[in-house]
Design an enzyme around this catalytic site. Structure first.
Site, PDB file in Angstrom:
ATOM      1  N   ASP A 123      -2.780  -2.468  -4.744  1.00 54.95           N
ATOM      2  CA  ASP A 123      -2.908  -1.017  -4.563  1.00 54.95           C
ATOM      3  C   ASP A 123      -4.336  -0.621  -4.186  1.00 54.95           C
ATOM      4  O   ASP A 123      -4.581   0.509  -3.759  1.00 54.95           O
ATOM      5  CB  ASP A 123      -2.482  -0.261  -5.841  1.00 54.95           C
ATOM      6  CG  ASP A 123      -3.270  -0.635  -7.090  1.00 54.95           C
ATOM      7  OD1 ASP A 123      -4.115  -1.559  -7.029  1.00 54.95           O
ATOM      8  OD2 ASP A 123      -3.043   0.008  -8.142  1.00 54.95           O
ATOM      9  N   TYR A 132     -13.422  -6.890  -1.481  1.00 53.78           N
ATOM     10  CA  TYR A 132     -12.098  -7.443  -1.824  1.00 53.78           C
ATOM     11  C   TYR A 132     -10.985  -6.610  -1.203  1.00 53.78           C
ATOM     12  O   TYR A 132     -10.135  -7.121  -0.464  1.00 53.78           O
ATOM     13  CB  TYR A 132     -11.926  -7.498  -3.354  1.00 53.78           C
ATOM     14  CG  TYR A 132     -10.488  -7.669  -3.788  1.00 53.78           C
ATOM     15  CD1 TYR A 132      -9.764  -8.802  -3.439  1.00 53.78           C
ATOM     16  CD2 TYR A 132      -9.829  -6.675  -4.536  1.00 53.78           C
ATOM     17  CE1 TYR A 132      -8.426  -8.957  -3.820  1.00 53.78           C
ATOM     18  CE2 TYR A 132      -8.505  -6.828  -4.924  1.00 53.78           C
ATOM     19  CZ  TYR A 132      -7.809  -7.971  -4.564  1.00 53.78           C
ATOM     20  OH  TYR A 132      -6.492  -8.117  -4.927  1.00 53.78           O
ATOM     21  N   LYS A 177      -8.265  -7.472   1.806  1.00 55.75           N
ATOM     22  CA  LYS A 177      -6.809  -7.409   1.599  1.00 55.75           C
ATOM     23  C   LYS A 177      -6.182  -6.425   2.591  1.00 55.75           C
ATOM     24  O   LYS A 177      -5.099  -6.674   3.126  1.00 55.75           O
ATOM     25  CB  LYS A 177      -6.476  -6.987   0.166  1.00 55.75           C
ATOM     26  CG  LYS A 177      -6.783  -8.018  -0.898  1.00 55.75           C
ATOM     27  CD  LYS A 177      -5.997  -9.315  -0.766  1.00 55.75           C
ATOM     28  CE  LYS A 177      -4.520  -9.179  -1.096  1.00 55.75           C
ATOM     29  NZ  LYS A 177      -3.840 -10.507  -1.121  1.00 55.75           N
TER      30      LYS A 177
HETATM   31  P1  NAD Z   1      -6.053 -15.615  -8.689  1.00 53.08           P
HETATM   32  O1  NAD Z   1      -7.470 -15.490  -8.241  1.00 53.08           O
HETATM   33  O2  NAD Z   1      -5.751 -15.845 -10.123  1.00 53.08           O
HETATM   34  O3  NAD Z   1      -5.349 -16.789  -7.882  1.00 53.08           O
HETATM   35  C1  NAD Z   1      -5.577 -17.047  -6.527  1.00 53.08           C
HETATM   36  C2  NAD Z   1      -5.090 -18.466  -6.221  1.00 53.08           C
HETATM   37  O4  NAD Z   1      -5.289 -18.700  -4.817  1.00 53.08           O
HETATM   38  C3  NAD Z   1      -5.868 -19.544  -6.974  1.00 53.08           C
HETATM   39  O5  NAD Z   1      -4.973 -20.491  -7.511  1.00 53.08           O
HETATM   40  C4  NAD Z   1      -6.733 -20.178  -5.902  1.00 53.08           C
HETATM   41  O6  NAD Z   1      -7.009 -21.544  -6.123  1.00 53.08           O
HETATM   42  C5  NAD Z   1      -5.876 -19.964  -4.647  1.00 53.08           C
HETATM   43  N1  NAD Z   1      -6.677 -19.937  -3.413  1.00 53.08           N
HETATM   44  C6  NAD Z   1      -7.820 -19.240  -3.193  1.00 53.08           C
HETATM   45  N2  NAD Z   1      -8.271 -19.486  -1.946  1.00 53.08           N
HETATM   46  C7  NAD Z   1      -7.388 -20.340  -1.371  1.00 53.08           C
HETATM   47  C8  NAD Z   1      -7.299 -20.945  -0.086  1.00 53.08           C
HETATM   48  N3  NAD Z   1      -8.222 -20.730   0.862  1.00 53.08           N
HETATM   49  N4  NAD Z   1      -6.241 -21.740   0.170  1.00 53.08           N
HETATM   50  C9  NAD Z   1      -5.300 -21.980  -0.781  1.00 53.08           C
HETATM   51  N5  NAD Z   1      -5.341 -21.443  -2.014  1.00 53.08           N
HETATM   52  C10 NAD Z   1      -6.375 -20.629  -2.306  1.00 53.08           C
HETATM   53  O7  NAD Z   1      -5.351 -14.310  -8.146  1.00 53.08           O
HETATM   54  P2  NAD Z   1      -4.137 -13.470  -8.754  1.00 53.08           P
HETATM   55  O8  NAD Z   1      -4.668 -12.441  -9.673  1.00 53.08           O
HETATM   56  O9  NAD Z   1      -3.074 -14.388  -9.197  1.00 53.08           O
HETATM   57  O10 NAD Z   1      -3.648 -12.692  -7.449  1.00 53.08           O
HETATM   58  C11 NAD Z   1      -2.676 -13.283  -6.573  1.00 53.08           C
HETATM   59  C12 NAD Z   1      -2.431 -12.331  -5.423  1.00 53.08           C
HETATM   60  O11 NAD Z   1      -1.963 -11.082  -5.916  1.00 53.08           O
HETATM   61  C13 NAD Z   1      -3.673 -12.032  -4.596  1.00 53.08           C
HETATM   62  O12 NAD Z   1      -3.303 -11.990  -3.239  1.00 53.08           O
HETATM   63  C14 NAD Z   1      -4.109 -10.669  -5.080  1.00 53.08           C
HETATM   64  O13 NAD Z   1      -4.774  -9.946  -4.057  1.00 53.08           O
HETATM   65  C15 NAD Z   1      -2.778 -10.035  -5.424  1.00 53.08           C
HETATM   66  N6  NAD Z   1      -2.803  -9.007  -6.485  1.00 53.08           N
HETATM   67  C16 NAD Z   1      -3.416  -9.271  -7.683  1.00 53.08           C
HETATM   68  C17 NAD Z   1      -3.376  -8.305  -8.688  1.00 53.08           C
HETATM   69  C18 NAD Z   1      -3.988  -8.562 -10.040  1.00 53.08           C
HETATM   70  O14 NAD Z   1      -4.018  -7.652 -10.882  1.00 53.08           O
HETATM   71  N7  NAD Z   1      -4.448  -9.763 -10.346  1.00 53.08           N
HETATM   72  C19 NAD Z   1      -2.749  -7.065  -8.459  1.00 53.08           C
HETATM   73  C20 NAD Z   1      -2.150  -6.852  -7.207  1.00 53.08           C
HETATM   74  C21 NAD Z   1      -2.181  -7.825  -6.245  1.00 53.08           C
END
Ligand code: NAD
Ligand code: TYD
Length: 357
Positions: free
Chosen positions: A139, A164, A168
């Site tokens: 969001d 960030y 996105k």
């Molecule tokens: P996170 O940082 O915990 O996990 C990201 C994962 O991606 C990690 O396992 C990392 O090793 C992997 N990664 C990073 N760069 C990489 C690359 N170049 N190639 C392959 N793998 C790679 O993130 P998260 O909190 O689990 O978020 C996951 C997704 O959800 C993201 O796209 C984030 O933008 C989105 N998101 C997160 C939230 C939140 O509250 N955490 C909310 C909405 C959306």
């Protein structure tokens, strides 16, 4: 589309926080599906998040980078993937302020690489109608809200404020363009802040839980009045599942918990839960540890999600209230010191100093 269709799913970022919860969700819900996890295992990726699935007969873990086009081409073709669920990203606002380069590389270039590879693969498979590429977004692409503004809907204009969220937003635009230009069966979900098991210790909720357990100060940015709309990670997983199974290609859905909470109130809730549930605390009551610190630059004031589209079109609603979800989360951190202690590495301490010193 029938919900029983057997799929061959590539989950990028499946060793991260939400990705690993999603892998657990998918394997449990669709035990016959082939699941391939692709993850670069950056500081945020953790193979132990999937430890209990290591011997699952239909799960394969591949260490790899979403920017590595030949490796992705090979994997999509070798595994005849029909569904991509794309979580891999650099995901932390504070890290994007310290060093935005990795955010542009992974979030923009990586998503582009994955889209190009999947486009070629989908064409070579003669464009099956049921294939899907679901891009998991945030969001935060919509920017910030004033106290009386309506919640973000799918038609709210993008106005990202951090490196960030800007990276996105860039990836969302690319995904959208691949549907409109090439007809690629893409989907986008924009979700609010998640919390739950396997959340890396640098984000608000795990950081506060762990600092309470260690008797360290609880750093609240600015005046603590910033608002986030919290969603239990299991609810996010069920929403993504619903979108993959039921949505038409080209759609975008906002996902949220209807749980707007001020940061300072959330920290107090965590302190109260720890006081109640933790057998030993170095400092009790835990709220004595609360410390207001310098605000994050460009700190978005308020996020709120209008999730009526996914509710009305796909029948999805969150199942876990914030008080239940926080209790479960605190219990999880109390029960899993073996998971979080090794993550407080020298690299983590360096990061911590850079943000909080
Ligand atoms: P996170 O940082 O915990 O996990 C990201 C994962 O991606 C990690 O396992 C990392 O090793 C992997 N990664 C990073 N760069 C990489 C690359 N170049 N190639 C392959 N793998 C790679 O993130 P998260 O909190 O689990 O978020 C996951 C997704 O959800 C993201 O796209 C984030 O933008 C989105 N998101 C997160 C939230 C939140 O509250 N955490 C909310 C909405 C959306
Ligand atoms: P965070 O978990 O980093 O998620 P996001 O920035 O993507 O919303 O932070 C959630 C909120 O908590 C955000 O308003 C920043 C605030 N915050 C603190 O006050 N102190 C902290 O130490 C952290 C990590 C976050």
């Amino acid at each position: 589309m029938a919900t029983t269709t057997q799929r061959k799913v590539l989950i990028t970022g499946g060793a991260g926080f939400i990705g690993s919860n999603f892998v657990h969700h998918w394997v449990k819900t669709y035990p016959q599906d082939r699941v391939v996890v692709l993850d670069a295992l950056t500081y945020a990726g953790n193979r132990s998040n999937l430890a209990d699935l290591e011997s699952h007969p239909h799960l394969r873990f591949v260490k790899g980078d979403i920017c590595d086009r030949p490796a992705i081409d090979y994997l999509l073709s070798e595994e005849t993937i029909d569904t991509v669920v794309h979580f891999a990203a650099e995901s932390h606002v504070d890290r994007s302020i310290l060093g935005p380069d990795a955010f542009v590389r992974t979030n923009v270039v990586g998503t582009f690489t994955l889209l190009e590879s999947f486009r070629q693969h989908w064409n070579s498979r003669r464009q099956p109608q049921d294939d899907r590429f679901l891009h998991v977004s945030t969001d935060e692409v919509y920017g910030t809200l004033g106290p009386a503004d309506p919640a973000f809907s799918e038609t709210t204009p993008y106005a990202p404020n951090s490196p960030y969220s800007a990276s996105k937003a860039g990836s969302d635009h690319l995904v959208r363009s691949y549907f409109h230009t090439y007809g690629l069966p893409t989907l986008i979900t924009n979700c609010s802040n998640n919390y739950g098991p396997y959340h890396f210790p640098e984000k608000l909720i795990p950081l506060m839980c762990i600092n309470i357990l260690m008797g360290k100060p609880l750093p609240v940015y600015g005046d603590g009045q910033n608002i986030r709309d919290w969603l239990y990670v299991g609810d996010h997983c069920s929403a993504i599942d619903r979108v993959i199974q039921r949505s038409q290609p080209g759609e975008t859905y906002n996902i949220g918990g209807n749980n707007e909470v001020k940061n300072i109130d959330l920290v107090h809730m965590l302190c109260d839960l720890m006081d109640e549930l933790a057998p030993h605390l170095p400092v009790r009551p835990a709220h004595n540890l609360i410390t207001f610190v310098k605000d994050r630059p460009g700190h978005d004031r308020r996020y709120a999600i209008d999730a009526s589209k996914i509710r009305d079109q796909l029948g999805w609603e969150p199942a876990v209230t914030v008080s239940e979800g926080l209790r479960q989360t605190v219990q999880w951190y109390l029960a899993h010191p073996d998971w979080w202690r090794p993550l407080l590495s020298p690299e983590y301490q360096e990061y911590y100093k850079a943000v909080y010193a």
